[in-house]
Design a protein around this motif. Structure first.
Motif, mmCIF file in Angstrom:
data_model
loop_
_atom_site.group_PDB
_atom_site.id
_atom_site.type_symbol
_atom_site.label_atom_id
_atom_site.label_comp_id
_atom_site.label_asym_id
_atom_site.label_seq_id
_atom_site.Cartn_x
_atom_site.Cartn_y
_atom_site.Cartn_z
ATOM 1 N N ASP A 1 -0.717 11.984 4.293
ATOM 2 C CA ASP A 1 -0.057 11.177 5.112
ATOM 3 C C ASP A 1 1.141 13.051 5.352
ATOM 4 N N SER B 1 0.833 -1.115 -0.530
ATOM 5 C CA SER B 1 0.242 0.249 -0.005
ATOM 6 C C SER B 1 0.934 0.864 -0.090
ATOM 7 N N THR C 1 -5.934 8.008 -2.444
ATOM 8 C CA THR C 1 -6.787 8.429 -1.470
ATOM 9 C C THR C 1 -8.365 8.627 -1.876
ATOM 10 N N LYS C 2 -8.788 8.989 -0.827
ATOM 11 C CA LYS C 2 -10.453 9.175 -0.693
ATOM 12 C C LYS C 2 -11.715 10.074 -1.113
ATOM 13 N N VAL D 1 0.967 3.197 2.582
ATOM 14 C CA VAL D 1 0.237 3.300 3.941
ATOM 15 C C VAL D 1 2.205 3.515 4.289
ATOM 16 N N TYR D 2 2.493 3.550 5.559
ATOM 17 C CA TYR D 2 4.061 3.373 5.630
ATOM 18 C C TYR D 2 4.146 3.473 7.726
ATOM 19 N N ASP D 3 4.377 2.241 8.558
ATOM 20 C CA ASP D 3 4.764 2.176 9.757
ATOM 21 C C ASP D 3 6.534 3.181 9.886
ATOM 22 N N THR E 1 -2.281 7.899 4.801
ATOM 23 C CA THR E 1 -2.574 7.582 5.666
ATOM 24 C C THR E 1 -3.876 6.369 5.808
ATOM 25 N N GLU E 2 -4.221 5.495 6.314
ATOM 26 C CA GLU E 2 -5.115 4.378 6.827
ATOM 27 C C GLU E 2 -6.211 4.458 6.297
ATOM 28 N N ASP E 3 -6.246 6.179 6.651
ATOM 29 C CA ASP E 3 -8.016 6.595 6.680
ATOM 30 C C ASP E 3 -7.945 6.963 4.904
ATOM 31 N N GLY E 4 -6.533 7.117 4.411
ATOM 32 C CA GLY E 4 -6.888 7.117 2.900
ATOM 33 C C GLY E 4 -6.517 8.800 3.110
ATOM 34 N N ASN E 5 -6.468 9.615 3.735
ATOM 35 C CA ASN E 5 -6.278 11.171 3.351
ATOM 36 C C ASN E 5 -4.012 11.207 3.057
#
Length: 229
Positions: free
Chosen positions: A100, A62, A125-126, A64-66, A94-98
């Motif tokens: 980061d 994805s 993104t969302k 999204v990066y930890d 971000t996990e919610d699609g915005n």
């Protein structure tokens, strides 16, 4: 400005010989493009004088990066600064699609004087328009936005791309739009008829049989550049 994806020294050599203006250096294109290896980027820089944009993407799961991925990215960016590339290509959400924001601000800090292209993580993104507005807030720190305008092929987002390109012209302190995904020698005239643009990004479309396992072709680069120039 025609940017061509390269994965190895031969790609880089041919891209320069055939008239590309810049190269995006990646590995694992079947995974969408990941950070190239130390050996690959060093040799690519050695054999080609083209400005090199180095992909910073530690995995393909994805965008999204930890924290562990962020540590890897920071180290890869430090290496990019040492090796002599023009810039880096990055995108994170971000996990919610915005967008980061926190990681973007870290990347801007880490990169120093390197150029920054924010890549097609934007399309994941969302709300692409809201995400575009967020990126515009960082327009002085992002040099280019690589985008298809929100669709699989940029050809299906010409109205949005035209609007964003006009926005960048009216705000010269902001990033330029780098149109990518679906750009081909066969349709570049259609893009230009609507966009009259300067900056395009191509991958398989510059190659024999549109196949990344085959060579970049001079005639394809020529066709693209004739319309862009």
């Amino acid at each position: 400005m025609l940017e061509v994806i390269v994965q190895n020294p031969r790609d880089a050599y041919l891209a320069e010989q055939y008239g590309a203006n810049r190269m995006e250096v990646v590995s694992a294109i079947s995974e969408g493009g990941l950070t190239p290896s130390f050996g690959a980027i060093k040799e690519i820089i050695r054999v080609s004088n083209l400005p090199a944009m180095m992909m910073i993407r530690p995995h393909s799961f994805s965008f999204v990066y930890d924290e562990s991925a962020r540590i890897v990215m920071e180290r890869d960016i430090a290496f990019a600064k040492e090796v002599g590339v023009q810039g880096i290509v990055y995108g994170g959400i971000t996990e919610d699609g915005n967008i980061d924001r926190a990681l973007l601000e870290k990347v801007i800090d880490w990169k120093g004087d390197l150029d920054l292209t924010f890549h097609r993580a934007l399309e994941a993104t969302k709300d692409i328009e809201a995400s575009y507005k967020v990126l515009r807030e960082y327009g002085k720190d992002i040099n280019q936005l690589l985008t298809s305008g929100g669709t699989r092929s940029a050809l299906d987002s010409l109205p949005r791309l035209k609007r964003w390109i006009q926005d960048s012209k009216e705000n010269p302190d902001s990033f330029q739009i780098l149109v990518g995904s679906g750009v081909k020698p066969e349709n570049i005239a259609t893009f230009q008829a609507t966009l009259n643009h300067t900056d395009y990004h191509v991958g398989s479309a510059a190659r024999e049989a549109s196949d990344f396992s085959k060579d970049i072709l001079k005639e394809k680069i020529d066709t693209l550049k004739q319309h862009i120039d």
